[in-house]
Scaffold this active site. Structure first.
Site, PDB file in Angstrom:
ATOM      1  CG  ASP A 115      27.667  16.315  12.542  1.00 49.59           C
ATOM      2  OD1 ASP A 115      28.668  16.710  13.150  1.00 49.59           O
ATOM      3  OD2 ASP A 115      26.668  17.043  12.361  1.00 49.59           O
TER       4      ASP A 115
ATOM      5  CG  PHE B  36      28.248  23.126   7.536  1.00 50.39           C
ATOM      6  CD1 PHE B  36      27.453  22.215   8.209  1.00 50.39           C
ATOM      7  CD2 PHE B  36      27.988  23.370   6.202  1.00 50.39           C
ATOM      8  CE1 PHE B  36      26.416  21.551   7.558  1.00 50.39           C
ATOM      9  CE2 PHE B  36      26.955  22.720   5.536  1.00 50.39           C
ATOM     10  CZ  PHE B  36      26.162  21.812   6.229  1.00 50.39           C
ATOM     11  CB  VAL B  37      33.150  20.129   5.528  1.00 51.33           C
ATOM     12  CG1 VAL B  37      34.206  20.542   6.540  1.00 51.33           C
ATOM     13  CG2 VAL B  37      32.477  18.833   5.958  1.00 51.33           C
TER      14      VAL B  37
ATOM     15  CG  ASP C 168      23.528  19.439   1.047  1.00 54.64           C
ATOM     16  OD1 ASP C 168      23.837  18.580   1.887  1.00 54.64           O
ATOM     17  OD2 ASP C 168      22.454  20.064   1.070  1.00 54.64           O
TER      18      ASP C 168
ATOM     19  CE  LYS D  93      31.458  18.455  10.714  1.00 54.51           C
ATOM     20  NZ  LYS D  93      30.233  19.283  10.653  1.00 54.51           N
TER      21      LYS D  93
ATOM     22  CE  LYS E 114      18.618  14.943  -2.867  1.00 56.05           C
ATOM     23  NZ  LYS E 114      18.299  16.363  -3.108  1.00 56.05           N
TER      24      LYS E 114
HETATM   25  P1  IMP Z   1      24.420  12.910  11.958  1.00 54.43           P
HETATM   26  O1  IMP Z   1      23.148  12.161  12.096  1.00 54.43           O
HETATM   27  O2  IMP Z   1      24.435  14.140  12.809  1.00 54.43           O
HETATM   28  O3  IMP Z   1      25.666  12.087  12.151  1.00 54.43           O
HETATM   29  O4  IMP Z   1      24.377  13.554  10.523  1.00 54.43           O
HETATM   30  C1  IMP Z   1      24.836  12.987   9.401  1.00 54.43           C
HETATM   31  C2  IMP Z   1      24.366  13.780   8.208  1.00 54.43           C
HETATM   32  O5  IMP Z   1      24.350  15.183   8.469  1.00 54.43           O
HETATM   33  C3  IMP Z   1      25.329  13.603   7.068  1.00 54.43           C
HETATM   34  O6  IMP Z   1      24.993  12.495   6.279  1.00 54.43           O
HETATM   35  C4  IMP Z   1      25.194  14.913   6.319  1.00 54.43           C
HETATM   36  O7  IMP Z   1      24.147  14.833   5.400  1.00 54.43           O
HETATM   37  C5  IMP Z   1      24.847  15.922   7.370  1.00 54.43           C
HETATM   38  N1  IMP Z   1      26.041  16.693   7.801  1.00 54.43           N
HETATM   39  C6  IMP Z   1      26.640  16.657   8.997  1.00 54.43           C
HETATM   40  N2  IMP Z   1      27.700  17.484   9.047  1.00 54.43           N
HETATM   41  C7  IMP Z   1      27.762  18.069   7.839  1.00 54.43           C
HETATM   42  C8  IMP Z   1      28.662  19.039   7.258  1.00 54.43           C
HETATM   43  O8  IMP Z   1      29.635  19.539   7.857  1.00 54.43           O
HETATM   44  N3  IMP Z   1      28.403  19.379   5.978  1.00 54.43           N
HETATM   45  C9  IMP Z   1      27.355  18.883   5.268  1.00 54.43           C
HETATM   46  N4  IMP Z   1      26.500  17.986   5.761  1.00 54.43           N
HETATM   47  C10 IMP Z   1      26.699  17.583   7.043  1.00 54.43           C
END
Ligand code: IMP
Length: 181
Positions: A103, A152-153, A159, A131, A43
């Site tokens: 992330d 964490f944002v 969310d 990040k 979302k």
């Molecule tokens: P990745 O697979 O670790 O790159 O995660 C991506 C997903 O993790 C994003 O689409 C977010 O839904 C969630 N996410 C990662 N960091 C944050 C954060 O700081 N705040 C909120 N959601 C996050």
């Protein structure tokens, strides 16, 4: 009220708005003469997607995918599950995946590989936030709104436990809100 949960505001509404205009102009120039297909990863990306596509001055298509995310925690599990797939064929299309935050990279590296198998003409990634300190999977976003620190944002689509998505700015949540110190 919500502000009490916030350690600080990282990106204001105005900063976000003007950066998205720049990204939209960049995409408009890069895809001139083409009709890109924007694929929002739900979302979290819906707010960014809505603003980004209105900054792109080109005919374009859009679609959405739902992938499994963090659930109620703040740490990624490493597992990616496609909950809702695209509703159209992407063969020979110029796909722009739209994400809220890059992330660990686990989600986007998986998605990029997953969609590449369908023979699109090209695939790029547009992410509002990056990040880089947390990266575990190799993935490169062509369009990055802002590089952010490892905190964490929330807000602007992002969310914590399904709350805060409606904040018009992006803030760093107080660790006490999610059980930290
Ligand atoms: P990745 O697979 O670790 O790159 O995660 C991506 C997903 O993790 C994003 O689409 C977010 O839904 C969630 N996410 C990662 N960091 C944050 C954060 O700081 N705040 C909120 N959601 C996050």
């Amino acid at each position: 009220m919500m502000r009490d949960d916030m350690e600080r505001i990282l990106l204001s509404e105005e900063e976000i708005r003007s950066r998205i205009r720049e990204l939209g102009a960049e995409i408009t120039a890069d895809y001139a003469g083409k009709e890109p297909l924007f694929v929002g990863v739900l979302k979290g990306s819906f707010v960014f997607m809505a603003d980004l596509i209105r900054s792109v001055d080109l005919p374009c298509g859009m679609d959405f995918m739902v992938v499994s995310s963090y659930g109620k925690g703040t740490k990624t599990t490493g597992a990616v599950k496609i909950v809702k797939d695209l509703s159209q064929d992407i063969e020979d299309r110029d796909v722009v995946i739209v994400e809220d935050i890059l992330d660990t990279g686990v989600t986007l590296s998986y998605l990029t590989r997953y969609l590449s198998n369908r023979n699109p003409a090209s695939i790029t990634i547009a992410t509002l936030l990056d990040k880089p300190e947390r990266r575990r999977a190799a993935v490169q976003a062509k369009y990055v709104g802002f590089t952010v620190p490892d905190a964490f944002v929330v807000g602007y689509g992002l969310d914590y436990a399904e709350t805060y998505r409606n904040l018009p700015y992006i803030g760093i949540l107080k660790p006490s809100v999610y059980g930290g110190k």
